[in-house]
Design a protein around this motif. Structure first.
Motif, short mmCIF file in Angstrom:
data_model
loop_
_atom_site.label_atom_id
_atom_site.label_comp_id
_atom_site.label_asym_id
_atom_site.label_seq_id
_atom_site.Cartn_x
_atom_site.Cartn_y
_atom_site.Cartn_z
N ILE A 163 0.84 -1.20 0.00
CA ILE A 163 0.00 0.00 0.00
C ILE A 163 0.88 1.25 0.00
O ILE A 163 0.61 2.23 -0.72
N ALA A 164 1.93 1.25 0.80
CA ALA A 164 2.83 2.41 0.85
C ALA A 164 3.43 2.68 -0.52
O ALA A 164 3.55 3.83 -0.95
N GLU A 165 3.81 1.63 -1.24
CA GLU A 165 4.36 1.81 -2.59
C GLU A 165 3.31 2.35 -3.56
O GLU A 165 3.61 3.20 -4.40
N LEU A 166 2.08 1.85 -3.46
CA LEU A 166 1.02 2.34 -4.35
C LEU A 166 0.71 3.81 -4.09
O LEU A 166 0.41 4.57 -5.02
N ILE A 167 0.77 4.23 -2.84
CA ILE A 167 0.53 5.64 -2.50
C ILE A 167 1.61 6.51 -3.12
O ILE A 167 1.32 7.55 -3.71
N VAL A 168 2.85 6.11 -2.97
CA VAL A 168 3.96 6.90 -3.51
C VAL A 168 3.91 6.92 -5.04
O VAL A 168 4.17 7.95 -5.67
N THR A 213 4.85 26.15 -2.76
CA THR A 213 5.31 24.84 -2.29
C THR A 213 4.99 24.64 -0.82
O THR A 213 4.52 23.56 -0.41
N ARG A 214 5.20 25.66 0.00
CA ARG A 214 4.88 25.55 1.42
C ARG A 214 3.39 25.33 1.64
O ARG A 214 2.99 24.57 2.53
N PHE A 215 2.57 25.99 0.83
CA PHE A 215 1.13 25.81 0.98
C PHE A 215 0.72 24.38 0.60
O PHE A 215 -0.10 23.76 1.27
N ILE A 216 1.30 23.86 -0.48
CA ILE A 216 0.99 22.48 -0.88
C ILE A 216 1.46 21.50 0.19
O ILE A 216 0.77 20.51 0.49
N GLN A 217 2.58 21.76 0.81
CA GLN A 217 3.05 20.91 1.90
C GLN A 217 2.08 20.95 3.08
O GLN A 217 1.83 19.93 3.72
N ALA A 218 1.53 22.14 3.35
CA ALA A 218 0.53 22.24 4.42
C ALA A 218 -0.71 21.43 4.08
O ALA A 218 -1.29 20.75 4.94
N LEU A 219 -1.15 21.49 2.82
CA LEU A 219 -2.27 20.66 2.38
C LEU A 219 -1.96 19.18 2.57
O LEU A 219 -2.81 18.41 3.02
N ALA A 220 -0.73 18.79 2.24
CA ALA A 220 -0.34 17.39 2.37
C ALA A 220 -0.37 16.94 3.83
O ALA A 220 -0.82 15.82 4.13
N ALA A 293 4.61 13.17 -2.31
CA ALA A 293 5.71 13.90 -2.95
C ALA A 293 5.98 15.22 -2.22
O ALA A 293 7.14 15.61 -2.03
N ALA A 294 4.92 15.92 -1.81
CA ALA A 294 5.08 17.18 -1.10
C ALA A 294 5.80 16.99 0.22
O ALA A 294 6.56 17.85 0.67
N LEU A 295 5.58 15.84 0.86
CA LEU A 295 6.22 15.53 2.14
C LEU A 295 7.54 14.80 1.96
O LEU A 295 8.18 14.42 2.95
N ALA A 297 8.01 11.81 1.00
CA ALA A 297 7.80 10.53 1.69
C ALA A 297 8.09 9.36 0.76
O ALA A 297 7.49 9.25 -0.32
N THR A 298 8.96 8.50 1.17
CA THR A 298 9.21 7.23 0.48
C THR A 298 8.37 6.15 1.14
O THR A 298 7.85 6.35 2.25
N PRO A 299 8.21 4.99 0.51
CA PRO A 299 7.50 3.90 1.19
C PRO A 299 8.11 3.57 2.55
O PRO A 299 7.38 3.32 3.53
N GLU A 300 9.43 3.60 2.64
CA GLU A 300 10.09 3.27 3.91
C GLU A 300 9.77 4.31 4.99
O GLU A 300 9.50 3.95 6.15
N ARG A 301 9.76 5.58 4.60
CA ARG A 301 9.43 6.62 5.58
C ARG A 301 7.98 6.53 6.02
O ARG A 301 7.65 6.75 7.19
N LEU A 302 7.08 6.20 5.11
CA LEU A 302 5.67 6.05 5.48
C LEU A 302 5.48 4.89 6.45
O LEU A 302 4.66 4.97 7.37
#
Length: 417
Positions: A163-168, A213-220, A293-295, A297-302
């Motif tokens: 699931i983590a890979e599919l999300i990324v 970019t900061r706003f998109i990160q906040a959304l994420a 992507a905004a965060l 985040a890799t599958p491992e980090r998630l």
């Protein structure tokens, strides 16, 4: 690259028999053009055919005289000219299925152009659901569940790391053959293009990509949470940039026009209890891969941050439910009341049939989710809105079955239209 069928294919075919022109909108790279090409008999691509774009300024009839249905790709690049000429041609020809328009942004003068009522049908295309990408077998159909059927599914091969890979990776057609690292890089590039080119083009050139970019990160960071612009603006603030509430509203509007931001509205219904309904929508980027992507985040980090993984999994499920709900002529909401009771997704069809779904990453959370759904169902005044057709818990893995209490467990690898 082989064409993978989309849920929208049947909707497009149906609209071409009932409307003179069909408008397919959606974010860049979600597959609009490829889908339209499956049924179009002629095409003009305004984003890469400069001669056609210039010819439109002189005589639109020269460009828009192809065999019907004619695809007009990225029609909004010429503003109202294409729209109004297509509308006039639909009136003149008096037959359905004349044009297919695709667009990845709402044009600046959208409010001024003719609504197209009675001439245009509108469809929204999102990135691919797991069923469309081949990652779900679709054995537990949303349409069947809303019809009162109780399909079942064997335990599939889906895992939480999967699931983590599919999300990324996301539901972008071009990403399907990529590994997680390459897809993550492609999605970061996508967001960079949004911040540096697309959003300034929509909202005005004096838009600082760093603030965007900061706003998109906040959304994420607020994925699947209630939408509060002041909170997003505050979270976007940093030592080097600041985002005012007004600017946050402008960014939000621009991302919505780019069809990269969707809100999940609160469900309005009748209650038996004295609880009051909360009406704030929840926020989702159009695909959870953009939040990842905004965060960065890799599958491992998630997998090391299960709270974030759970929220992005909920966003993935909401994306898929929206795709499948479109096929069932339905919409996806959420529920929250003043007693603190929440339900992740309410799917309501046009005929009033509805179902409620909780989203849980871990199997150990299913009992609690089922109890919450049953408590929720007791609060609803079914004399006014009818009984739920289904109460379901969407999970990362496991069996698809109906529990003794009537709640259905639905592994995401079995959910389909």
């Amino acid at each position: 690259m082989e064409y993978l069928p989309r849920v929208l294919d049947d909707l497009l075919a149906a609209r071409l028999t009932s409307a003179g022109a069909v408008l397919i909108e959606g974010p860049k790279a979600c597959g609009k053009t490829r889908t339209a090409q499956q049924v179009a008999r002629s095409a003009v691509h305004l984003d890469r055919d400069e001669a056609s774009l210039h010819a439109l300024q002189v005589d639109p009839a020269l460009v828009l005289a192809g065999d019907p249905p004619q695809l007009v790709d990225e029609w909004q690049l010429d503003g109202t000219r294409v729209w109004n000429h297509v509308r006039a041609q639909v009136d003149l020809r008096g037959a359905p299925g004349q044009f297919i328009l695709t667009g990845s942004a709402v044009p600046d003068d959208d409010a001024r152009r003719h609504s197209g009522a009675g001439r245009f049908a509108r469809l929204l295309m999102r990135p691919m659901s797991l069923y469309e990408s081949g990652d779900s077998d679709g054995s537990m159909s949303l349409r069947a569940l809303l019809a009162g059927e109780r399909p079942h599914a064997r335990a599939g091969a889906m895992t939480v790391p999967g699931i983590a890979e599919l999300i990324v990776r996301g539901g972008w057609p071009l990403n399907l053959r990529m590994g997680a690292d390459a897809a993550a890089a492609a999605n970061r590039d996508y967001l960079r293009t949004v911040a540096e080119i697309d959003l300034p083009r929509i909202a005005g050139p004096r838009r600082d990509p760093a603030r965007v970019t900061r706003f998109i990160q906040a959304l994420a960071r607020n994925t699947a949470m209630e939408h509060v612009v002041t909170r997003l603006a505050a979270e976007a603030d940093g030592d080097d940039v600041s985002v005012s509430r007004l600017t946050a509203h402008e960014y939000q509007d621009a991302l919505t026009r780019l069809m990269l931001l969707e809100v999940q509205p609160a469900w309005s219904t009748h209650l038996r209890s004295r609880a009051r309904l909360r009406d704030r929508p929840r926020t989702h980027l159009i695909d959870p891969s953009l939040a990842a992507a905004a965060l960065d985040a890799t599958p491992e980090r998630l997998l090391r941050d299960l709270n974030t993984l759970g929220l992005l999994f909920e966003s993935l499920v909401v994306r898929d439910l929206r795709v499948y709900a479109d096929a069932a002529d339905g919409a996806v909401h959420h529920y929250r009341d003043s007693d603190g009771l929440e339900v992740d997704a309410i799917v309501e069809a046009r005929d009033g049939t509805w179902g409620a779904f909780e989203v849980k990453l871990g199997a150990g959370q299913i009992d609690q989710a089922a109890s919450r759904l049953l408590k929720f169902a007791e609060k609803i005044d079914t004399a006014k809105v009818g009984a739920p057709a289904v109460l379901g818990v969407v999970t990362a893995s496991g069996y698809g079955l109906t529990r003794p209490d009537g709640v259905v467990t639905i592994p995401i690898g079995a959910l389909g239209p």
